[in-house]
Motif scaffolding. Structure first.
Motif, PDB file in Angstrom:
ATOM      1  N   LYS A 231      27.404  83.793   4.132  1.00 38.63           N
ATOM      2  CA  LYS A 231      26.640  84.897   4.595  1.00 38.63           C
ATOM      3  C   LYS A 231      25.275  84.450   4.601  1.00 38.63           C
ATOM      4  O   LYS A 231      24.943  83.637   3.453  1.00 38.63           O
ATOM      5  CB  LYS A 231      26.896  86.197   3.595  1.00 38.63           C
ATOM      6  N   SER A 232      24.364  84.827   5.350  1.00 40.30           N
ATOM      7  CA  SER A 232      22.847  84.449   5.281  1.00 40.30           C
ATOM      8  C   SER A 232      21.890  85.573   5.562  1.00 40.30           C
ATOM      9  O   SER A 232      22.537  86.572   6.151  1.00 40.30           O
ATOM     10  CB  SER A 232      22.717  83.192   6.043  1.00 40.30           C
ATOM     11  N   GLY A 233      20.769  85.453   5.384  1.00 47.77           N
ATOM     12  CA  GLY A 233      19.772  86.492   5.536  1.00 47.77           C
ATOM     13  C   GLY A 233      19.690  87.560   4.509  1.00 47.77           C
ATOM     14  O   GLY A 233      19.563  88.962   4.931  1.00 47.77           O
ATOM     15  N   ASN A 237      15.474  87.560   0.533  1.00 50.88           N
ATOM     16  CA  ASN A 237      15.129  85.949   0.738  1.00 50.88           C
ATOM     17  C   ASN A 237      14.570  85.757   2.304  1.00 50.88           C
ATOM     18  O   ASN A 237      14.991  84.608   3.099  1.00 50.88           O
ATOM     19  CB  ASN A 237      16.472  85.138   0.410  1.00 50.88           C
ATOM     20  N   ASN A 304      19.954  85.735  -3.008  1.00 54.28           N
ATOM     21  CA  ASN A 304      20.787  84.499  -3.029  1.00 54.28           C
ATOM     22  C   ASN A 304      21.061  83.826  -4.353  1.00 54.28           C
ATOM     23  O   ASN A 304      21.841  83.011  -4.538  1.00 54.28           O
ATOM     24  CB  ASN A 304      20.515  83.505  -1.804  1.00 54.28           C
ATOM     25  N   HIS A 325      20.577  73.634  -0.368  1.00 59.94           N
ATOM     26  CA  HIS A 325      19.964  73.958   0.601  1.00 59.94           C
ATOM     27  C   HIS A 325      18.904  75.224   0.480  1.00 59.94           C
ATOM     28  O   HIS A 325      17.794  75.093   0.320  1.00 59.94           O
ATOM     29  CB  HIS A 325      20.827  74.503   1.807  1.00 59.94           C
ATOM     30  N   MET A 329      14.940  75.330  -0.226  1.00 56.02           N
ATOM     31  CA  MET A 329      14.087  76.170   0.338  1.00 56.02           C
ATOM     32  C   MET A 329      13.205  77.230  -0.503  1.00 56.02           C
ATOM     33  O   MET A 329      12.344  77.441   0.150  1.00 56.02           O
ATOM     34  CB  MET A 329      14.719  77.068   1.388  1.00 56.02           C
ATOM     35  N   SER A 330      13.957  77.465  -1.284  1.00 58.01           N
ATOM     36  CA  SER A 330      13.082  78.614  -2.313  1.00 58.01           C
ATOM     37  C   SER A 330      11.912  77.802  -3.035  1.00 58.01           C
ATOM     38  O   SER A 330      10.907  78.618  -3.638  1.00 58.01           O
ATOM     39  CB  SER A 330      14.069  78.836  -3.517  1.00 58.01           C
ATOM     40  N   ARG A 333       8.678  79.575  -1.460  1.00 59.10           N
ATOM     41  CA  ARG A 333       8.166  80.719  -1.323  1.00 59.10           C
ATOM     42  C   ARG A 333       6.987  81.314  -1.690  1.00 59.10           C
ATOM     43  O   ARG A 333       6.225  80.496  -2.490  1.00 59.10           O
ATOM     44  CB  ARG A 333       9.141  81.617  -2.433  1.00 59.10           C
ATOM     45  N   PRO A 338      10.225  83.887   1.008  1.00 57.48           N
ATOM     46  CA  PRO A 338       9.922  82.850   2.022  1.00 57.48           C
ATOM     47  C   PRO A 338       8.876  83.583   2.893  1.00 57.48           C
ATOM     48  O   PRO A 338       8.490  84.883   3.097  1.00 57.48           O
ATOM     49  CB  PRO A 338      11.410  82.675   2.709  1.00 57.48           C
ATOM     50  N   ARG A 342      14.223  84.700   9.391  1.00 54.77           N
ATOM     51  CA  ARG A 342      15.280  83.921  10.131  1.00 54.77           C
ATOM     52  C   ARG A 342      16.085  85.054  10.791  1.00 54.77           C
ATOM     53  O   ARG A 342      16.424  85.976  10.301  1.00 54.77           O
ATOM     54  CB  ARG A 342      16.126  83.112   9.297  1.00 54.77           C
ATOM     55  N   PHE A 357      18.542  78.390  15.755  1.00 54.91           N
ATOM     56  CA  PHE A 357      17.831  78.458  14.609  1.00 54.91           C
ATOM     57  C   PHE A 357      16.687  79.228  14.965  1.00 54.91           C
ATOM     58  O   PHE A 357      15.736  78.607  15.693  1.00 54.91           O
ATOM     59  CB  PHE A 357      17.526  77.379  13.531  1.00 54.91           C
ATOM     60  N   MET A 374      12.932  71.534   3.484  1.00 50.92           N
ATOM     61  CA  MET A 374      14.395  71.196   3.805  1.00 50.92           C
ATOM     62  C   MET A 374      14.804  69.737   3.858  1.00 50.92           C
ATOM     63  O   MET A 374      15.751  69.286   3.453  1.00 50.92           O
ATOM     64  CB  MET A 374      14.755  72.005   5.290  1.00 50.92           C
TER      65      MET A 374
HETATM   66  C1  HEM Z   1      22.958  75.362   9.817  1.00 52.80           C
HETATM   67  C2  HEM Z   1      21.900  75.846   9.874  1.00 52.80           C
HETATM   68  C3  HEM Z   1      21.642  76.554   8.682  1.00 52.80           C
HETATM   69  C4  HEM Z   1      22.574  77.400   7.619  1.00 52.80           C
HETATM   70  C5  HEM Z   1      23.886  77.558   8.299  1.00 52.80           C
HETATM   71  C6  HEM Z   1      21.598  78.135   6.664  1.00 52.80           C
HETATM   72  C7  HEM Z   1      22.346  78.756   5.887  1.00 52.80           C
HETATM   73  C8  HEM Z   1      21.681  79.445   4.748  1.00 52.80           C
HETATM   74  C9  HEM Z   1      22.174  80.163   3.630  1.00 52.80           C
HETATM   75  C10 HEM Z   1      23.725  80.457   3.579  1.00 52.80           C
HETATM   76  C11 HEM Z   1      21.203  80.618   2.826  1.00 52.80           C
HETATM   77  C12 HEM Z   1      21.335  81.245   1.531  1.00 52.80           C
HETATM   78  C13 HEM Z   1      21.325  82.558   1.773  1.00 52.80           C
HETATM   79  C14 HEM Z   1      20.246  83.591   2.582  1.00 52.80           C
HETATM   80  O1  HEM Z   1      19.251  83.452   1.563  1.00 52.80           O
HETATM   81  O2  HEM Z   1      20.107  83.470   3.527  1.00 52.80           O
HETATM   82  C15 HEM Z   1      20.145  80.043   3.411  1.00 52.80           C
HETATM   83  C16 HEM Z   1      18.764  80.148   2.736  1.00 52.80           C
HETATM   84  C17 HEM Z   1      17.591  79.988   3.453  1.00 52.80           C
HETATM   85  N1  HEM Z   1      17.377  79.032   4.573  1.00 52.80           N
HETATM   86 FE1  HEM Z   1      18.989  78.163   5.693  1.00 52.80          FE
HETATM   87  N2  HEM Z   1      20.405  77.647   6.766  1.00 52.80           N
HETATM   88  C18 HEM Z   1      20.576  76.755   8.011  1.00 52.80           C
HETATM   89  C19 HEM Z   1      19.148  76.203   8.493  1.00 52.80           C
HETATM   90  C20 HEM Z   1      17.971  76.658   8.110  1.00 52.80           C
HETATM   91  C21 HEM Z   1      16.668  76.112   8.542  1.00 52.80           C
HETATM   92  C22 HEM Z   1      16.753  75.081   9.737  1.00 52.80           C
HETATM   93  C23 HEM Z   1      15.713  76.518   8.005  1.00 52.80           C
HETATM   94  C24 HEM Z   1      14.399  76.210   8.275  1.00 52.80           C
HETATM   95  C25 HEM Z   1      13.513  75.174   8.185  1.00 52.80           C
HETATM   96  C26 HEM Z   1      16.370  77.629   6.806  1.00 52.80           C
HETATM   97  C27 HEM Z   1      15.518  78.302   5.901  1.00 52.80           C
HETATM   98  C28 HEM Z   1      16.057  78.974   4.984  1.00 52.80           C
HETATM   99  C29 HEM Z   1      15.242  79.758   4.102  1.00 52.80           C
HETATM  100  C30 HEM Z   1      13.816  79.880   4.056  1.00 52.80           C
HETATM  101  C31 HEM Z   1      16.085  80.408   2.990  1.00 52.80           C
HETATM  102  C32 HEM Z   1      15.880  81.139   2.045  1.00 52.80           C
HETATM  103  C33 HEM Z   1      15.285  80.499   0.812  1.00 52.80           C
HETATM  104  C34 HEM Z   1      14.926  81.229  -0.403  1.00 52.80           C
HETATM  105  O3  HEM Z   1      15.682  81.953  -0.849  1.00 52.80           O
HETATM  106  O4  HEM Z   1      13.649  81.131  -0.790  1.00 52.80           O
HETATM  107  N3  HEM Z   1      17.640  77.224   6.976  1.00 52.80           N
HETATM  108  N4  HEM Z   1      20.224  79.177   4.743  1.00 52.80           N
END
Ligand code: HEM
Length: 422
Positions: A231-233, A237, A304, A325, A329-330, A333, A338, A342, A357, A374
């Protein structure tokens, strides 16, 4: 191949991916339930085109749940010169028709219309108050094509009938939307340069996993909202809509939008990596060691937990040989949150597993800084972690396209000038 000579994969495509009048007819036949109508009072709608959160459903924990079906239309303005008043009026009338036809919600229709640097090039003035750079490659290891349509329309709904019908109505292939007559269309003003589609939400990735990039063993869990199985989003976060809104100048109330197209290759992810490795690479090794993520991650609630991953990512990479990942990304912040919002979703466009994306941020620079974190180039240079291997999820994805857009506030969404105050 089936008897009719259509490949099995082509045959299995979702209605939204196919699009057009035939797909719509099939959908209307099997769809059920009325679609909520919209409003003829534009003043009752938010000034921000990207004000979606208050109109989205929420999950049990209270996270906003993005609409399940998406269409992205990359559009070219048919004129090279300055937009005419009549073209502006036509675009605005067509968009108001959609707002009248469908409720501004996940059950009705949410949409945005953004404009690229290529569109604004026709004006003598620079885009006022917003830095809107041309898209470019953002990692030493990527070579994306750079999108240069004039405009990007994003249609989103939980109901697949809505996104297909709204698209067909705008294109002039259908006279009505949700049983209401269209008074105008995009015909003669916008020409389609490219169509992209996608979906997000429990069940949809598993249903659509018969594509290149995903092993034939059908490994995507039924409850996964995204192909990679997590899950994301989470609410904590994500940047808030306020944080991503342009706060001064004539485009105040707008936002910038980045759209990239990412190809996913999940053979190793599902067939060689263990559950622990997947959790380590998506979140961080500590989350795997402490069994913090159950299933697709519903148990995480609204956060997360990356704030608890070691924040010295280089040191963590040296010790564990892998960085997550979310952990990387964190690092970008601001005040614990962040800077990008997204709104990404999966895709089977071209018969390949992919992800569109899509993110919103006040400035494209916020996106670039996030993407740099990243890349994890520092971790790769200073530890045994590779530039892509064991470096979050980079090994499983290839960025094939990038584009930048400005989402003006609703009042300027129809063919805006570069400097509305001039
Ligand atoms: C295949 C592509 C990607 C997948 C499946 C993915 C999935 C996820 C997941 C599961 C999380 C952790 C849960 C959450 O906080 O939502 C996350 C966090 C995050 N992702 Fe991705 N992501 C992808 C690509 C990217 C890209 C391209 C970016 C930006 C350049 C990005 C930016 C972030 C950010 C900003 C967070 C939150 C970090 C925080 O907690 O401060 N993601 N992503």
């Amino acid at each position: 191949m089936t008897e009719r000579g259509i490949s099995r994969r082509e045959f299995a495509k979702s209605a939204v991916a196919i699009g057009g009048t035939a797909a719509l007819a099939a959908c209307l036949d099997r769809g059920s339930g009325t679609i909520p109508e919209g409003t003829d009072d534009p003043a009752s709608l938010p000034d921000r085109q990207h004000a979606w959160d208050a109109s989205l459903a929420t999950d049990d924990a209270g996270n906003h749940r993005l609409s399940r079906h998406h269409v992205l239309l990359l559009l070219d303005y048919t004129e090279d010169g300055m937009p005419s008043d009549s073209d502006r009026e036509q675009v605005e009338a067509a968009l108001r028709d959609l707002e009248r036809a469908y409720e501004w919600s996940n059950e009705g229709l949410l949409f945005t219309l953004g404009y690229s640097p290529a569109y604004f090039d026709r004006f003598d003035a620079d885009v006022a108050g917003v830095d809107l750079p041309e898209p470019m490659a953002l990692a030493p290891f990527e070579d994306p094509e750079l999108d240069t349509p004039d405009a990007l329309l994003h249609l989103a709904s939980d109901d697949e009938r809505v996104v297909i019908e709204a698209e067909e109505a705008l294109k002039g292939n259908r006279d009505s939307a949700n049983d209401q007559d269209m008074s105008a269309t995009f015909e003669g003003v916008f020409r389609e340069a490219e169509r992209r589609t996608g979906f997000v939400g429990a069940g949809l990735p598993a249903e659509n996993q018969d594509v290149d990039g995903i092993p034939d063993s059908e490994p995507v869990p039924d409850e996964a909202p995204l192909f990679m199985g997590f899950k994301s989003g989470f609410k904590e976060n994500q940047a808030s809509e306020d944080r991503v809104t342009v706060d001064s100048g004539p485009f105040a109330g707008g936002a910038t939008q980045h759209l990239s197209k990412i190809r996913l290759q999940l053979q190793q992810w599902y067939e060689q990596d263990s559950r622990g490795q997947r959790v380590s690479k998506m979140f961080c090794p500590a989350h795997a060691a402490e069994d913090k993520v159950e299933g697709v991650g519903e148990n995480l609630g609204t956060d997360n937990g990356a704030g608890e991953c070691p924040d010295d990512v280089v040191d963590s990479g040296r010790r564990k040989g892998v960085v997550g990942h979310a952990q990387k990304m964190s690092r970008v912040r601001e005040d614990g949150t962040p800077t990008i919002l997204r709104r990404d979703f999966d895709s089977t466009d071209g018969g390949e597993a992919g992800l569109h994306f899509l993110s919103l941020q006040r400035s494209i620079a916020d996106f670039v800084a996030t993407k740099q974190a990243m890349n994890g180039t520092d971790v790769a240079n200073e530890s045994a972690v590779g530039q892509q291997v064991n470096n979050g999820i980079l090994q499983y994805m290839t960025v094939t396209r990038r584009g930048n857009y400005l989402l003006p506030p609703r009042s300027l969404r129809s063919l805006p000038p570069a400097n509305p105050d001039a």
